[in-house]
Motif scaffolding. Structure first.
Motif, PDB file in Angstrom:
ATOM      1  N   SER A   2      31.509  24.042  15.179  1.00  0.00           N
ATOM      2  CA  SER A   2      31.156  25.266  15.873  1.00  0.00           C
ATOM      3  C   SER A   2      31.346  26.460  14.946  1.00  0.00           C
ATOM      4  CB  SER A   2      32.011  25.437  17.132  1.00  0.00           C
ATOM      5  OG  SER A   2      33.351  25.648  16.771  1.00  0.00           O
ATOM      6  N   SER A   3      30.624  27.498  15.253  1.00  0.00           N
ATOM      7  CA  SER A   3      30.711  28.698  14.431  1.00  0.00           C
ATOM      8  C   SER A   3      31.645  29.710  15.083  1.00  0.00           C
ATOM      9  CB  SER A   3      29.327  29.299  14.227  1.00  0.00           C
ATOM     10  OG  SER A   3      28.775  29.610  15.475  1.00  0.00           O
ATOM     11  N   ASN A   4      32.157  30.595  14.273  1.00  0.00           N
ATOM     12  CA  ASN A   4      33.083  31.596  14.777  1.00  0.00           C
ATOM     13  C   ASN A   4      32.402  32.922  15.041  1.00  0.00           C
ATOM     14  OD1 ASN A   4      35.188  29.824  14.611  1.00  0.00           O
ATOM     15  ND2 ASN A   4      35.715  30.403  12.516  1.00  0.00           N
ATOM     16  N   PHE A   5      31.111  32.964  14.881  1.00  0.00           N
ATOM     17  CA  PHE A   5      30.413  34.242  15.083  1.00  0.00           C
ATOM     18  C   PHE A   5      29.399  34.106  16.222  1.00  0.00           C
ATOM     19  CE2 PHE A   5      27.904  31.835  12.078  1.00  0.00           C
ATOM     20  CZ  PHE A   5      26.608  32.040  12.500  1.00  0.00           C
ATOM     21  N   THR A   6      28.987  35.226  16.770  1.00  0.00           N
ATOM     22  CA  THR A   6      27.940  35.262  17.795  1.00  0.00           C
ATOM     23  C   THR A   6      26.903  36.295  17.386  1.00  0.00           C
ATOM     24  OG1 THR A   6      29.115  36.895  19.094  1.00  0.00           O
ATOM     25  CG2 THR A   6      29.481  34.592  19.675  1.00  0.00           C
ATOM     26  N   ILE A   7      25.674  36.007  17.784  1.00  0.00           N
ATOM     27  CA  ILE A   7      24.551  36.881  17.469  1.00  0.00           C
ATOM     28  C   ILE A   7      23.907  37.305  18.790  1.00  0.00           C
ATOM     29  CG2 ILE A   7      22.325  37.056  16.298  1.00  0.00           C
ATOM     30  CD1 ILE A   7      23.218  34.722  14.549  1.00  0.00           C
ATOM     31  N   GLN A   8      23.572  38.550  18.896  1.00  0.00           N
ATOM     32  CA  GLN A   8      22.860  39.041  20.082  1.00  0.00           C
ATOM     33  C   GLN A   8      21.394  38.630  19.946  1.00  0.00           C
ATOM     34  OE1 GLN A   8      23.692  41.636  22.639  1.00  0.00           O
ATOM     35  NE2 GLN A   8      25.782  40.933  22.375  1.00  0.00           N
ATOM     36  N   ARG A   9      20.900  37.858  20.954  1.00  0.00           N
ATOM     37  CA  ARG A   9      19.508  37.396  20.955  1.00  0.00           C
ATOM     38  C   ARG A   9      18.849  37.725  22.280  1.00  0.00           C
ATOM     39  NH1 ARG A   9      17.490  33.273  17.490  1.00  0.00           N
ATOM     40  NH2 ARG A   9      17.821  34.114  15.448  1.00  0.00           N
ATOM     41  N   LYS A  10      17.510  37.709  22.270  1.00  0.00           N
ATOM     42  CA  LYS A  10      16.730  37.905  23.498  1.00  0.00           C
ATOM     43  C   LYS A  10      16.108  36.558  23.870  1.00  0.00           C
ATOM     44  CE  LYS A  10      13.336  41.104  25.345  1.00  0.00           C
ATOM     45  NZ  LYS A  10      12.386  42.173  25.022  1.00  0.00           N
ATOM     46  N   CYS A  11      16.335  36.110  25.107  1.00  0.00           N
ATOM     47  CA  CYS A  11      15.815  34.822  25.578  1.00  0.00           C
ATOM     48  C   CYS A  11      14.291  34.857  25.584  1.00  0.00           C
ATOM     49  CB  CYS A  11      16.356  34.515  26.973  1.00  0.00           C
ATOM     50  SG  CYS A  11      15.779  32.950  27.643  1.00  0.00           S
ATOM     51  N   VAL A  12      13.668  33.806  25.073  1.00  0.00           N
ATOM     52  CA  VAL A  12      12.213  33.725  24.993  1.00  0.00           C
ATOM     53  C   VAL A  12      11.597  33.647  26.391  1.00  0.00           C
ATOM     54  CG1 VAL A  12      10.303  32.307  24.154  1.00  0.00           C
ATOM     55  CG2 VAL A  12      12.314  32.656  22.728  1.00  0.00           C
ATOM     56  N   HIS A  13      12.280  33.013  27.324  1.00  0.00           N
ATOM     57  CA  HIS A  13      11.715  32.821  28.665  1.00  0.00           C
ATOM     58  C   HIS A  13      12.009  33.993  29.605  1.00  0.00           C
ATOM     59  CE1 HIS A  13      10.215  30.789  32.164  1.00  0.00           C
ATOM     60  NE2 HIS A  13      11.374  30.963  32.782  1.00  0.00           N
ATOM     61  N   CYS A  14      13.298  34.308  29.813  1.00  0.00           N
ATOM     62  CA  CYS A  14      13.646  35.322  30.820  1.00  0.00           C
ATOM     63  C   CYS A  14      13.790  36.731  30.230  1.00  0.00           C
ATOM     64  CB  CYS A  14      14.920  34.933  31.554  1.00  0.00           C
ATOM     65  SG  CYS A  14      16.398  34.938  30.533  1.00  0.00           S
ATOM     66  N   LYS A  15      13.726  36.866  28.926  1.00  0.00           N
ATOM     67  CA  LYS A  15      13.754  38.153  28.214  1.00  0.00           C
ATOM     68  C   LYS A  15      15.080  38.898  28.372  1.00  0.00           C
ATOM     69  CE  LYS A  15       9.348  37.708  27.275  1.00  0.00           C
ATOM     70  NZ  LYS A  15       9.079  36.599  26.421  1.00  0.00           N
ATOM     71  N   GLN A  16      16.150  38.202  28.724  1.00  0.00           N
ATOM     72  CA  GLN A  16      17.462  38.837  28.823  1.00  0.00           C
ATOM     73  C   GLN A  16      18.220  38.665  27.503  1.00  0.00           C
ATOM     74  OE1 GLN A  16      19.601  37.325  32.164  1.00  0.00           O
ATOM     75  NE2 GLN A  16      18.219  38.246  33.665  1.00  0.00           N
ATOM     76  N   LYS A  30      20.088  25.998  29.363  1.00  0.00           N
ATOM     77  CA  LYS A  30      19.214  24.833  29.533  1.00  0.00           C
ATOM     78  C   LYS A  30      18.104  25.094  30.554  1.00  0.00           C
ATOM     79  CE  LYS A  30      21.955  20.851  28.269  1.00  0.00           C
ATOM     80  NZ  LYS A  30      22.487  19.576  28.741  1.00  0.00           N
ATOM     81  N   LEU A  31      18.409  25.837  31.603  1.00  0.00           N
ATOM     82  CA  LEU A  31      17.431  26.101  32.658  1.00  0.00           C
ATOM     83  C   LEU A  31      16.237  26.889  32.113  1.00  0.00           C
ATOM     84  CD1 LEU A  31      16.800  25.711  35.632  1.00  0.00           C
ATOM     85  CD2 LEU A  31      17.966  27.863  36.091  1.00  0.00           C
ATOM     86  N   CYS A  32      16.489  27.931  31.310  1.00  0.00           N
ATOM     87  CA  CYS A  32      15.390  28.691  30.707  1.00  0.00           C
ATOM     88  C   CYS A  32      14.582  27.821  29.750  1.00  0.00           C
ATOM     89  CB  CYS A  32      15.930  29.917  29.969  1.00  0.00           C
ATOM     90  SG  CYS A  32      16.286  31.300  31.051  1.00  0.00           S
ATOM     91  N   ASN A  33      15.279  26.944  29.014  1.00  0.00           N
ATOM     92  CA  ASN A  33      14.590  26.035  28.096  1.00  0.00           C
ATOM     93  C   ASN A  33      13.650  25.115  28.867  1.00  0.00           C
ATOM     94  OD1 ASN A  33      13.819  24.402  26.003  1.00  0.00           O
ATOM     95  ND2 ASN A  33      15.871  23.686  25.490  1.00  0.00           N
ATOM     96  N   LYS A  34      14.122  24.513  29.992  1.00  0.00           N
ATOM     97  CA  LYS A  34      13.284  23.626  30.816  1.00  0.00           C
ATOM     98  C   LYS A  34      12.088  24.374  31.399  1.00  0.00           C
ATOM     99  CE  LYS A  34      16.324  20.083  32.636  1.00  0.00           C
ATOM    100  NZ  LYS A  34      16.924  19.573  33.873  1.00  0.00           N
ATOM    101  N   ARG A  35      12.337  25.542  31.925  1.00  0.00           N
ATOM    102  CA  ARG A  35      11.251  26.307  32.549  1.00  0.00           C
ATOM    103  C   ARG A  35      10.201  26.723  31.526  1.00  0.00           C
ATOM    104  NH1 ARG A  35      14.805  30.093  36.669  1.00  0.00           N
ATOM    105  NH2 ARG A  35      15.210  28.430  38.170  1.00  0.00           N
ATOM    106  N   PHE A  36      10.649  27.126  30.334  1.00  0.00           N
ATOM    107  CA  PHE A  36       9.705  27.519  29.285  1.00  0.00           C
ATOM    108  C   PHE A  36       8.832  26.342  28.875  1.00  0.00           C
ATOM    109  CE2 PHE A  36       8.563  27.925  24.804  1.00  0.00           C
ATOM    110  CZ  PHE A  36       7.892  29.138  24.823  1.00  0.00           C
ATOM    111  N   ASN A  37       9.440  25.174  28.679  1.00  0.00           N
ATOM    112  CA  ASN A  37       8.674  23.987  28.280  1.00  0.00           C
ATOM    113  C   ASN A  37       7.713  23.546  29.379  1.00  0.00           C
ATOM    114  OD1 ASN A  37       9.693  23.729  25.689  1.00  0.00           O
ATOM    115  ND2 ASN A  37      11.491  22.587  26.391  1.00  0.00           N
ATOM    116  N   ALA A  38       8.140  23.629  30.636  1.00  0.00           N
ATOM    117  CA  ALA A  38       7.253  23.257  31.747  1.00  0.00           C
ATOM    118  C   ALA A  38       6.060  24.203  31.815  1.00  0.00           C
ATOM    119  CB  ALA A  38       8.017  23.280  33.065  1.00  0.00           C
ATOM    120  N   THR A  39       6.299  25.491  31.638  1.00  0.00           N
ATOM    121  CA  THR A  39       5.208  26.473  31.658  1.00  0.00           C
ATOM    122  C   THR A  39       4.249  26.238  30.494  1.00  0.00           C
ATOM    123  OG1 THR A  39       6.702  28.074  32.644  1.00  0.00           O
ATOM    124  CG2 THR A  39       4.679  28.936  31.690  1.00  0.00           C
ATOM    125  N   ARG A  40       4.812  25.945  29.330  1.00  0.00           N
ATOM    126  CA  ARG A  40       3.974  25.702  28.152  1.00  0.00           C
ATOM    127  C   ARG A  40       3.110  24.445  28.336  1.00  0.00           C
ATOM    128  NH1 ARG A  40       6.997  23.819  23.262  1.00  0.00           N
ATOM    129  NH2 ARG A  40       6.445  21.897  24.269  1.00  0.00           N
TER     130      ARG A  40
END
Length: 189
Positions: A2-16, A30-40
C-alpha cells in the motif's frame, strides 16, 4: 503493498472528487466501476445494432449486382420490399417470373429493371358509392324478412349479395330497404 500518499481524483462515472491511493484509480468505488462498465457495454451494443442493418444490406447487395437470375428472397432484398410484395407483383402480372419447380421461382434481373422503365402511374381505385340509409319505416331487419317470406337467414344474405342490395348496420341489427327486397322476392314467389 500500500502507498502512504493520497491523490485527489474525479470519478469518471459520478464526477465526484475522491481520495485515490494509486495513480491509476479512475473510480470512487466498485459500484461506480460496475455502473460505468454496464453503461459502456450498453452503448456499445446500441452502436453495433445501429450499424448492423447497414452492414447487412451492403453485404447482401454486393452479390446481387453480378447475378442475372434471382429468387424471390433476393429480388425482395434488391428492391427493398417484402417477399409477399414480390409475389403480389408476380400475381398481378407486373413482374415476369418463371417456375422451375413447385418450390422454386426465378426472376430475371432485366425484368426487374423493365418494371421501372415502364413507369406506369397507378391510378387510385374508384371509391364505392355510399348510398344513404332510407328511413327506418321503409326497411326490413333480418328477422322481419325471415318471418314475412319464410326463408332462412343464409338464403336472405345470399340473395342480398347476389343482387348487390345495400344493407345497413344500426347497432346489432342489419336493415335492408323494403323496395329493393320486395321487388326481388315478390317476383320470385
Amino acid at each position: 503493498m500500500s502507498s502512504n500518499f493520497t491523490i485527489q481524483r474525479k470519478c469518471v462515472h459520478c464526477k465526484q472528487i475522491f481520495n485515490a491511493k494509486t495513480t491509476v484509480t479512475r473510480f470512487c468505488g466498485k459500484l461506480c466501476n460496475k455502473r460505468f462498465n454496464a453503461t459502456r457495454q450498453r452503448n456499445d451494443k446500441i452502436e453495433t445494432e445501429n450499424l448492423h442493418p447497414i452492414i447487412l444490406s451492403a453485404q447482401a447487395m454486393q452479390p446481387l449486382k453480378s447475378v442475372e437470375f434471382l429468387d424471390t428472397q433476393k429480388a425482395a432484398i434488391l428492391l427493398g420490399v417484402s417477399r409477399s410484395f414480390i409475389y403480389y407483383l408476380i400475381n398481378t402480372g407486373k413482374l415476369a417470373a418463371y417456375n422451375l419447380s413447385v418450390r422454386r421461382t426465378i426472376i430475371l434481373k432485366r425484368d426487374i429493371e423493365q418494371l421501372f422503365q415502364s413507369r406506369t402511374l397507378i391510378a387510385p381505385l374508384p371509391k364505392k358509392q355510399v348510398s344513404k340509409m332510407p328511413v327506418m319505416d321503409d326497411c326490413y331487419n333480418m328477422s322481419e324478412l325471415h318471418e314475412k317470406f319464410k326463408i332462412s337467414d343464409a338464403a336472405i344474405y345470399n340473395l342480398i349479395k347476389r343482387n348487390n342490395i345495400d344493407k345497413f348496420q344500426v347497432g346489432r341489427f342489419t336493415y335492408v330497404a323494403k323496395k329493393n327486397i320486395d321487388s326481388i322476392l315478390l317476383n320470385q314467389i
